[in-house]
Design an enzyme around this catalytic site. Structure first.
Site, PDB file in Angstrom:
ATOM      1  N   GLU A 135       0.828  -1.353   0.059  1.00 53.09           N
ATOM      2  CA  GLU A 135      -0.095  -0.034  -0.136  1.00 53.09           C
ATOM      3  C   GLU A 135       0.831   1.116   0.082  1.00 53.09           C
ATOM      4  OE1 GLU A 135      -3.021   0.236   2.950  1.00 53.09           O
ATOM      5  OE2 GLU A 135      -2.976   2.165   3.230  1.00 53.09           O
ATOM      6  N   GLU A 140      -2.845  11.807   3.103  1.00 50.49           N
ATOM      7  CA  GLU A 140      -3.421  11.226   4.220  1.00 50.49           C
ATOM      8  C   GLU A 140      -3.596  12.029   5.347  1.00 50.49           C
ATOM      9  OE1 GLU A 140      -4.824   6.757   5.686  1.00 50.49           O
ATOM     10  OE2 GLU A 140      -2.671   7.105   5.289  1.00 50.49           O
TER      11      GLU A 140
END
Length: 333
Positions: A135, A140
């Site tokens: 990932e 974020e």
């Protein structure tokens, strides 16, 4: 022909081949084809968020995607900011139909949902059988965050160096179960630039996040709207000209092994395993006893929790197989 002249001709030919190989545009996700290229995710949130991910029909009915307001040619993805529910606030999570193995991913984003209590937005790449195929979290942050957090998550055996980037390395072991780190921490790089996340990002009209994924490294750059390199605007990106990346993941990791068949994802969730877990650690705690209570009872504050994406462009190496890396234009001799 004189051997020195032959050498010069060979050198010139090699340089020309390298200079034209570069990156070739393979996929261009823009407003006209954007949602056709992505699949809506409608399962329960794997990160335990206080959210209901809905399909395109429900999202359109509630004006959460598409042509909402005067957004020109950009793609809008928002959340429900009109109603309340004790099972979570409606939102959109989408996954690209196409999966990738390495490449250069350039996202031109005009607005993001960051910096709002309870909100947890992300733009990322993820492979199957998580975390074995990896990932890459490009954008974020949670709650009132003003700067971006970039993270890799992998299975065991992947760690990174701490140099070669402008961001601050917070954790170095990308393994989601690394014994010396909190669970799922991964290898995180923190930015200290308020222009690249949330309110600061939106105030500048956003900018470009560029992620280069090769067998040697995964590098992330951010360029604010007024400083986007001309080569990006011309669809001929040359990473050798971009300077020090914000994050540079390299070192003790076989990237080709740990990152495979990855899809692009945009999502906005609420509370959950990160935003909810740290609710009491910042100023958001003064707004409600829990993250879930705040998200449920304050619909209107989430009107600004939307993505506005001008484009996501994916480039692959040219036919020569060589990336542009400071190719010299002159020939000696």
């Amino acid at each position: 022909m004189h051997s020195h002249a032959l050498t010069s001709v060979f050198a010139l030919t090699t340089l020309l081949r390298l200079s034209i190989a570069g990156y070739v545009l393979t996929d261009n996700y823009e407003r006209d084809n954007f949602f056709d290229a992505f699949t809506p995710f409608t399962e329960p949130d794997p990160t335990a968020g206080f959210v209901q991910y809905v399909d395109y029909a429900a999202a359109m009915e509630n004006k959460m995607i598409g042509a909402v307001g005067n957004y020109g040619n950009a793609t809008y993805m928002g959340v429900d900011y009109n109603s309340t529910s004790d099972t979570g606030r409606q939102s959109v999570r989408i996954t690209s139909k196409k999966a990738y193995n390495q490449g250069l991913f350039i996202a031109d984003i005009a607005h993001m949902p960051g910096g709002i209590c309870g909100v947890w937005p992300a733009f990322w790449l993820v492979g199957p059988n998580w975390p074995s195929m990896g990932e890459i979290d490009i954008i974020e942050g949670v709650n009132g965050a003003t700067t971006n957090t970039m993270t890799l998550h992998t299975s065991a055996g992947c760690s990174i160096q701490t140099t070669g980037m402008s961001g601050l390395v917070n954790t170095t072991d990308c393994d989601t179960n690394a014994p010396s780190q909190p669970k799922n921490a991964g290898c995180a790089v923190l930015s200290n630039d308020t222009a690249n996340f949330g309110a600061g990002f939106n105030a500048l009209g956003g900018g470009v996040y560029a992620t280069e994924w090769t067998a040697q490294a995964i590098s992330i750059w951010f360029f604010p709207r007024a400083s986007i390199p001309a080569d990006i605007a011309a669809n001929s990106p040359d990473t050798s000209k971009w300077g020090t990346p914000l994050a540079n993941y390299a070192g003790g990791c076989n990237i080709a092994q740990h990152f495979q068949n990855m899809n692009l994802v945009f999502d906005t969730t609420f509370c959950g395993a990160w935003a909810g877990q740290v609710w009491t650690q910042g100023s958001c705690r003064d707004k409600a006893a829990t993250c879930e209570a705040y998200v449920q009872e304050n619909a209107g504050v989430f009107q600004d929790a939307y993505w506005l994406v001008n484009s996501v462009r994916v480039y692959q190496e040219g036919s020569g197989g060589s990336r542009r890396r400071g190719v010299r234009r002159e020939v000696q001799g």
